[in-house]
Design a protein around this motif. Structure first.
Motif, PDB file in Angstrom:
ATOM      1  N   THR A  64       0.837  -1.207   0.000  1.00 20.44           N
ATOM      2  CA  THR A  64       0.000   0.000   0.000  1.00 20.44           C
ATOM      3  C   THR A  64       0.867   1.249   0.000  1.00 20.44           C
ATOM      4  O   THR A  64       0.607   2.191  -0.765  1.00 20.44           O
ATOM      5  CB  THR A  64      -0.946  -0.002   1.221  1.00 20.44           C
ATOM      6  OG1 THR A  64      -1.772  -1.162   1.160  1.00 20.44           O
ATOM      7  CG2 THR A  64      -1.808   1.242   1.253  1.00 20.44           C
ATOM      8  N   ARG A  65       1.889   1.279   0.832  1.00 19.86           N
ATOM      9  CA  ARG A  65       2.799   2.439   0.865  1.00 19.86           C
ATOM     10  C   ARG A  65       3.455   2.665  -0.489  1.00 19.86           C
ATOM     11  O   ARG A  65       3.525   3.792  -0.985  1.00 19.86           O
ATOM     12  CB  ARG A  65       3.883   2.244   1.934  1.00 19.86           C
ATOM     13  CG  ARG A  65       3.502   2.758   3.288  1.00 19.86           C
ATOM     14  CD  ARG A  65       4.688   2.797   4.241  1.00 19.86           C
ATOM     15  NE  ARG A  65       5.352   1.494   4.382  1.00 19.86           N
ATOM     16  CZ  ARG A  65       4.945   0.529   5.165  1.00 19.86           C
ATOM     17  NH1 ARG A  65       3.864   0.687   5.887  1.00 19.86           N
ATOM     18  NH2 ARG A  65       5.603  -0.602   5.246  1.00 19.86           N
ATOM     19  N   LEU A  70       3.576   5.811  -5.615  1.00 21.58           N
ATOM     20  CA  LEU A  70       3.533   5.853  -7.078  1.00 21.58           C
ATOM     21  C   LEU A  70       2.341   6.656  -7.599  1.00 21.58           C
ATOM     22  O   LEU A  70       2.282   6.961  -8.787  1.00 21.58           O
ATOM     23  CB  LEU A  70       3.476   4.433  -7.642  1.00 21.58           C
ATOM     24  CG  LEU A  70       4.780   3.656  -7.617  1.00 21.58           C
ATOM     25  CD1 LEU A  70       4.541   2.200  -7.975  1.00 21.58           C
ATOM     26  CD2 LEU A  70       5.793   4.274  -8.565  1.00 21.58           C
ATOM     27  N   GLY A  71       1.394   6.973  -6.718  1.00 21.93           N
ATOM     28  CA  GLY A  71       0.252   7.783  -7.113  1.00 21.93           C
ATOM     29  C   GLY A  71      -1.036   7.030  -7.357  1.00 21.93           C
ATOM     30  O   GLY A  71      -2.016   7.610  -7.817  1.00 21.93           O
ATOM     31  N   PHE A  72      -1.059   5.743  -7.045  1.00 26.47           N
ATOM     32  CA  PHE A  72      -2.286   4.964  -7.200  1.00 26.47           C
ATOM     33  C   PHE A  72      -3.229   5.243  -6.031  1.00 26.47           C
ATOM     34  O   PHE A  72      -2.784   5.568  -4.930  1.00 26.47           O
ATOM     35  CB  PHE A  72      -1.982   3.462  -7.264  1.00 26.47           C
ATOM     36  CG  PHE A  72      -1.265   3.045  -8.517  1.00 26.47           C
ATOM     37  CD1 PHE A  72      -1.931   2.971  -9.725  1.00 26.47           C
ATOM     38  CD2 PHE A  72       0.086   2.737  -8.487  1.00 26.47           C
ATOM     39  CE1 PHE A  72      -1.274   2.583 -10.877  1.00 26.47           C
ATOM     40  CE2 PHE A  72       0.760   2.350  -9.631  1.00 26.47           C
ATOM     41  CZ  PHE A  72       0.070   2.280 -10.832  1.00 26.47           C
ATOM     42  N   THR A  73      -4.520   5.092  -6.267  1.00 31.29           N
ATOM     43  CA  THR A  73      -5.523   5.278  -5.223  1.00 31.29           C
ATOM     44  C   THR A  73      -5.684   3.975  -4.458  1.00 31.29           C
ATOM     45  O   THR A  73      -5.965   2.934  -5.049  1.00 31.29           O
ATOM     46  CB  THR A  73      -6.882   5.678  -5.835  1.00 31.29           C
ATOM     47  OG1 THR A  73      -6.705   6.871  -6.599  1.00 31.29           O
ATOM     48  CG2 THR A  73      -7.923   5.908  -4.759  1.00 31.29           C
ATOM     49  N   CYS A  74      -5.496   4.051  -3.145  1.00 30.36           N
ATOM     50  CA  CYS A  74      -5.615   2.870  -2.293  1.00 30.36           C
ATOM     51  C   CYS A  74      -6.847   3.013  -1.406  1.00 30.36           C
ATOM     52  O   CYS A  74      -7.205   4.120  -0.993  1.00 30.36           O
ATOM     53  CB  CYS A  74      -4.370   2.693  -1.441  1.00 30.36           C
ATOM     54  SG  CYS A  74      -2.898   2.366  -2.413  1.00 30.36           S
ATOM     55  N   HIS A  75      -7.483   1.890  -1.118  1.00 30.93           N
ATOM     56  CA  HIS A  75      -8.692   1.861  -0.296  1.00 30.93           C
ATOM     57  C   HIS A  75      -8.442   0.953   0.902  1.00 30.93           C
ATOM     58  O   HIS A  75      -7.795  -0.087   0.771  1.00 30.93           O
ATOM     59  CB  HIS A  75      -9.875   1.319  -1.102  1.00 30.93           C
ATOM     60  CG  HIS A  75     -10.098   2.036  -2.395  1.00 30.93           C
ATOM     61  ND1 HIS A  75     -10.716   3.260  -2.475  1.00 30.93           N
ATOM     62  CD2 HIS A  75      -9.758   1.713  -3.675  1.00 30.93           C
ATOM     63  CE1 HIS A  75     -10.761   3.642  -3.740  1.00 30.93           C
ATOM     64  NE2 HIS A  75     -10.184   2.723  -4.484  1.00 30.93           N
ATOM     65  N   PRO A  76      -9.001   1.310   2.076  1.00 31.81           N
ATOM     66  CA  PRO A  76      -8.852   0.431   3.240  1.00 31.81           C
ATOM     67  C   PRO A  76      -9.696  -0.827   3.078  1.00 31.81           C
ATOM     68  O   PRO A  76     -10.500  -0.940   2.148  1.00 31.81           O
ATOM     69  CB  PRO A  76      -9.375   1.297   4.400  1.00 31.81           C
ATOM     70  CG  PRO A  76     -10.296   2.270   3.755  1.00 31.81           C
ATOM     71  CD  PRO A  76      -9.758   2.515   2.368  1.00 31.81           C
ATOM     72  N   ALA A  77      -9.524  -1.740   3.999  1.00 30.85           N
ATOM     73  CA  ALA A  77     -10.302  -2.986   3.973  1.00 30.85           C
ATOM     74  C   ALA A  77     -11.780  -2.660   4.134  1.00 30.85           C
ATOM     75  O   ALA A  77     -12.134  -1.718   4.847  1.00 30.85           O
ATOM     76  CB  ALA A  77      -9.843  -3.903   5.102  1.00 30.85           C
ATOM     77  N   PRO A  78     -12.655  -3.411   3.456  1.00 27.50           N
ATOM     78  CA  PRO A  78     -14.087  -3.166   3.624  1.00 27.50           C
ATOM     79  C   PRO A  78     -14.518  -3.428   5.061  1.00 27.50           C
ATOM     80  O   PRO A  78     -13.946  -4.282   5.741  1.00 27.50           O
ATOM     81  CB  PRO A  78     -14.748  -4.143   2.655  1.00 27.50           C
ATOM     82  CG  PRO A  78     -13.695  -5.083   2.216  1.00 27.50           C
ATOM     83  CD  PRO A  78     -12.365  -4.491   2.538  1.00 27.50           C
TER      84      PRO A  78
END
Length: 99
Positions: A64-65, A70-78
């Protein structure tokens, strides 16, 4: 960009990650995820593809880090649902959980 995943240094670019994940079918999302193009992948799946390492060798946080840098969108766990496994299975089968 240089990043450390599972104690190994990787030089990753957005293009390399995008190319590596093209044609890969996303697995069901059960934990943290990252959006690459129009698809959303579990971070562990992305980590396994780009590093060619076993998923047990790195954490979701490491990947995730790297993806955020790198600029990608990360989402937390549902969020976990209130119903348990028995209730979920009963709902899927169309039967009340108490019977």
């Amino acid at each position: 960009m240089r990043c450390i995943i599972a104690n190994y240094a990787f030089d990753l670019t957005v293009r390399e990650v995008t190319d590596a994940m093209s044609g890969v079918t996303p697995e069901p999302i059960t934990g943290p995820s990252v959006q690459i193009g129009r698809r959303v992948y579990p971070v562990k799946q992305v980590g396994a593809v780009i590093t060619r390492q076993d998923r047990r060798d790195f954490t979701a946080g490491e990947v995730t880090r790297a993806m955020k840098r790198l600029g990608f969108t990360c989402h937390p766990a549902p969020a976990a649902t209130a119903s348990g496994a028995v209730e979920t299975a009963s709902e899927l089968l169309g039967k009340p959980a108490d019977s």
